[in-house]
Scaffold this active site. Sequence first.
Site, PDB file in Angstrom:
ATOM      1  N   ASP A   1      -7.691  -5.414   0.459  1.00  0.00           N
ATOM      2  CA  ASP A   1      -8.383  -6.199  -0.591  1.00  0.00           C
ATOM      3  C   ASP A   1      -7.917  -7.676  -0.470  1.00  0.00           C
ATOM      4  O   ASP A   1      -8.376  -8.660  -1.004  1.00  0.00           O
ATOM      5  CB  ASP A   1      -7.790  -6.030  -2.107  1.00  0.00           C
ATOM      6  CG  ASP A   1      -8.212  -4.429  -2.626  1.00  0.00           C
ATOM      7  OD1 ASP A   1      -9.587  -4.269  -2.212  1.00  0.00           O
ATOM      8  OD2 ASP A   1      -7.760  -3.887  -3.391  1.00  0.00           O
TER       9      ASP A   1
ATOM     10  N   HIS B   1       0.787  -1.271   0.036  1.00  0.00           N
ATOM     11  CA  HIS B   1       0.086  -0.078  -0.032  1.00  0.00           C
ATOM     12  C   HIS B   1       0.796   1.263  -0.195  1.00  0.00           C
ATOM     13  O   HIS B   1       1.795   1.241   0.667  1.00  0.00           O
ATOM     14  CB  HIS B   1      -1.007  -0.133   1.329  1.00  0.00           C
ATOM     15  CG  HIS B   1      -1.952   0.720   1.052  1.00  0.00           C
ATOM     16  ND1 HIS B   1      -2.118   2.244   1.172  1.00  0.00           N
ATOM     17  CD2 HIS B   1      -3.446   0.553   0.665  1.00  0.00           C
ATOM     18  CE1 HIS B   1      -3.047   2.623   0.958  1.00  0.00           C
ATOM     19  NE2 HIS B   1      -4.000   1.775   0.415  1.00  0.00           N
TER      20      HIS B   1
HETATM   21  N1  ACO Z   1       3.919  -7.963  -4.138  1.00  0.00           N
HETATM   22  C1  ACO Z   1       5.612  -8.038  -4.250  1.00  0.00           C
HETATM   23  N2  ACO Z   1       6.234  -6.959  -4.105  1.00  0.00           N
HETATM   24  C2  ACO Z   1       5.638  -5.690  -3.751  1.00  0.00           C
HETATM   25  C3  ACO Z   1       4.326  -5.516  -3.785  1.00  0.00           C
HETATM   26  C4  ACO Z   1       3.405  -6.820  -3.703  1.00  0.00           C
HETATM   27  N3  ACO Z   1       2.177  -6.626  -3.681  1.00  0.00           N
HETATM   28  N4  ACO Z   1       3.889  -4.294  -3.571  1.00  0.00           N
HETATM   29  C5  ACO Z   1       5.077  -3.637  -3.423  1.00  0.00           C
HETATM   30  N5  ACO Z   1       6.139  -4.593  -3.678  1.00  0.00           N
HETATM   31  C6  ACO Z   1       7.597  -4.041  -3.731  1.00  0.00           C
HETATM   32  C7  ACO Z   1       7.995  -3.480  -5.264  1.00  0.00           C
HETATM   33  O1  ACO Z   1       8.188  -4.468  -5.820  1.00  0.00           O
HETATM   34  C8  ACO Z   1       8.894  -2.602  -4.668  1.00  0.00           C
HETATM   35  O2  ACO Z   1       9.943  -3.319  -4.631  1.00  0.00           O
HETATM   36  P1  ACO Z   1      11.788  -2.655  -5.067  1.00  0.00           P
HETATM   37  O3  ACO Z   1      11.746  -1.579  -4.204  1.00  0.00           O
HETATM   38  O4  ACO Z   1      12.401  -3.899  -4.956  1.00  0.00           O
HETATM   39  O5  ACO Z   1      11.574  -2.364  -6.455  1.00  0.00           O
HETATM   40  C9  ACO Z   1       8.451  -2.022  -3.441  1.00  0.00           C
HETATM   41  O6  ACO Z   1       7.595  -3.073  -2.761  1.00  0.00           O
HETATM   42  C10 ACO Z   1       7.848  -0.645  -3.761  1.00  0.00           C
HETATM   43  O7  ACO Z   1       6.818  -0.990  -4.157  1.00  0.00           O
HETATM   44  P2  ACO Z   1       6.028   0.046  -5.223  1.00  0.00           P
HETATM   45  O8  ACO Z   1       5.251  -0.786  -6.126  1.00  0.00           O
HETATM   46  O9  ACO Z   1       6.985   1.078  -5.603  1.00  0.00           O
HETATM   47  O10 ACO Z   1       5.129   0.631  -4.132  1.00  0.00           O
HETATM   48  P3  ACO Z   1       3.711   1.787  -4.437  1.00  0.00           P
HETATM   49  O11 ACO Z   1       3.377   2.341  -3.139  1.00  0.00           O
HETATM   50  O12 ACO Z   1       3.968   2.444  -5.763  1.00  0.00           O
HETATM   51  O13 ACO Z   1       2.427   0.265  -4.611  1.00  0.00           O
HETATM   52  C11 ACO Z   1       0.585  -0.561  -4.809  1.00  0.00           C
HETATM   53  C12 ACO Z   1       1.548   0.257  -4.120  1.00  0.00           C
HETATM   54  C13 ACO Z   1       0.489  -0.402  -6.146  1.00  0.00           C
HETATM   55  C14 ACO Z   1      -0.629  -0.799  -3.853  1.00  0.00           C
HETATM   56  C15 ACO Z   1       1.579  -1.897  -4.780  1.00  0.00           C
HETATM   57  O14 ACO Z   1       1.738  -2.289  -3.716  1.00  0.00           O
HETATM   58  C16 ACO Z   1       0.920  -3.073  -5.448  1.00  0.00           C
HETATM   59  O15 ACO Z   1       0.837  -3.276  -6.768  1.00  0.00           O
HETATM   60  N6  ACO Z   1      -0.007  -4.078  -4.621  1.00  0.00           N
HETATM   61  C17 ACO Z   1      -0.598  -5.115  -5.615  1.00  0.00           C
HETATM   62  C18 ACO Z   1      -1.725  -4.676  -5.909  1.00  0.00           C
HETATM   63  C19 ACO Z   1      -2.853  -4.568  -4.818  1.00  0.00           C
HETATM   64  O16 ACO Z   1      -3.065  -5.214  -3.898  1.00  0.00           O
HETATM   65  N7  ACO Z   1      -3.547  -3.295  -4.819  1.00  0.00           N
HETATM   66  C20 ACO Z   1      -4.261  -3.036  -3.823  1.00  0.00           C
HETATM   67  C21 ACO Z   1      -4.273  -1.745  -2.905  1.00  0.00           C
HETATM   68  S1  ACO Z   1      -5.420  -1.284  -1.812  1.00  0.00           S
HETATM   69  C22 ACO Z   1      -6.578  -0.534  -2.683  1.00  0.00           C
HETATM   70  O17 ACO Z   1      -6.145   0.090  -3.751  1.00  0.00           O
HETATM   71  C23 ACO Z   1      -8.011  -0.597  -2.273  1.00  0.00           C
END
Ligand code: ACO
Length: 385
Positions: free
Chosen positions: A317, A263
């Site tokens: 979620d 998140h």
């Molecule tokens: N699985 C694996 N690794 C993850 C995940 C995940 N779900 N989320 C973040 N990371 C890792 C990234 O790979 C990244 O690693 P790195 O630094 O080695 O490249 C690091 O954590 C930071 O991740 P970002 O994607 O830059 O973080 P951001 O804040 O942009 O992402 C997001 C937030 C888009 C929600 C992301 O966590 C994600 O894609 N999650 C999966 C989809 C999901 O569950 N969405 C629902 C969110 S809640 C809602 O909207 C109601």
Amino acid sequence: MTDAHPTFSPGLSGVPVTRSSVSFIDGTRGVLEYRGISVNSLATKSNFVETAYLLLFGALPTPSQLATFRQDLGEHRRIKYRIVDLMKCLPEGGHPMDALQAAVAALGMFYPGVDVQNPKTQYLSAVRLIAKLPTLVAAYARLRHGDDYLPPRDDLTHSENFLYMLTGRVPDKVLSEIFDACLVLHAEHGMNASTFSGLVTASTLTDPYTVVSSAIGTLKGPLHGGATEKVLIMLTHIGSVSNVRPWLEARIAAKEKIMGFGHREYKVKDPRAVILQQLAGRLFSHYGSSPMYEVATEVERVNESLLSSKNVYANVDFYSGILYERMGIERDCFPPVFAMARVVGWLAHWMEQVKDNHLFRPTEIYQGKHGLPYRPPDDRNLAEL
Ligand code: ACO
């Protein structure tokens, strides 16, 4: 030209885009408050309709305010037969979130001329949207299977009525209370992608139906509300507790995202996921457990060792779909159910925005070329384009 820009933050991460008093998130301590009241208190002591009033108008309603609001919502549940006809014409294999977006946009055509800065028309539009979204979601969910549309019933609560319109059965108290608490948990969450999308649309002073249909389109994506559905698909792929670790390790090694985890705001487990697990306990003790739940808790346990170093934990979620599936809601209807709740947050932010409006018009960092000549078609070299 320089690439550097002092204020550039990809995805507007950490950039405030407005002032708001609708909700507060402390992502380090796992705190979420609606108008200053913890979401935990609201999910356990309040209900969706009362919480909606709180979010829209800033304070808990008095008994008479609540009674009026409840009655107004009840009176506006019905949808025009032309909207039902429109839904009948949509492809049965289409995504229910697309059907909802189309229906909400069409709804606005029946209620034109909303004076967006007038509190009376704001109230009426908010009531219409909150009341009618469940009817739209249930209608498409049934019509696409060739089942009759079930008109809303005035004698049922907001949540009972939705489950009735969806399944044809009046749910018992436990089921409708748990579903209602899920709606409370999904009603608002600060400046998330769909709320921001709605806010940008609102800032043009267009009507609230267009604002909400914009936000629905944004909520649908798998990185946002679409993740609810994807979590269940993922858990089905994993299939068993013993397959959890190898499955997750392979995905993480391939740099794939694990749905329902991570998140932008939370650096700890999403407080809503904690409450959803408590609700799951209550649901399963009444209706029997879900095989998916065992796989899910193992996914969370294994991810603790694989992702906690990046502060990636279960989000809202992750568990919501497991509850919805156990309640008999189809997977692709999870995002529309999310929208039925979040419409309240979208509208609360819409009201704040139009009160002190400033058109959103950010800038960009141009990285293209300059001063190129126009070449006639025969004189173009594809490699140069
Ligand atoms: N699985 C694996 N690794 C993850 C995940 C995940 N779900 N989320 C973040 N990371 C890792 C990234 O790979 C990244 O690693 P790195 O630094 O080695 O490249 C690091 O954590 C930071 O991740 P970002 O994607 O830059 O973080 P951001 O804040 O942009 O992402 C997001 C937030 C888009 C929600 C992301 O966590 C994600 O894609 N999650 C999966 C989809 C999901 O569950 N969405 C629902 C969110 S809640 C809602 O909207 C109601």
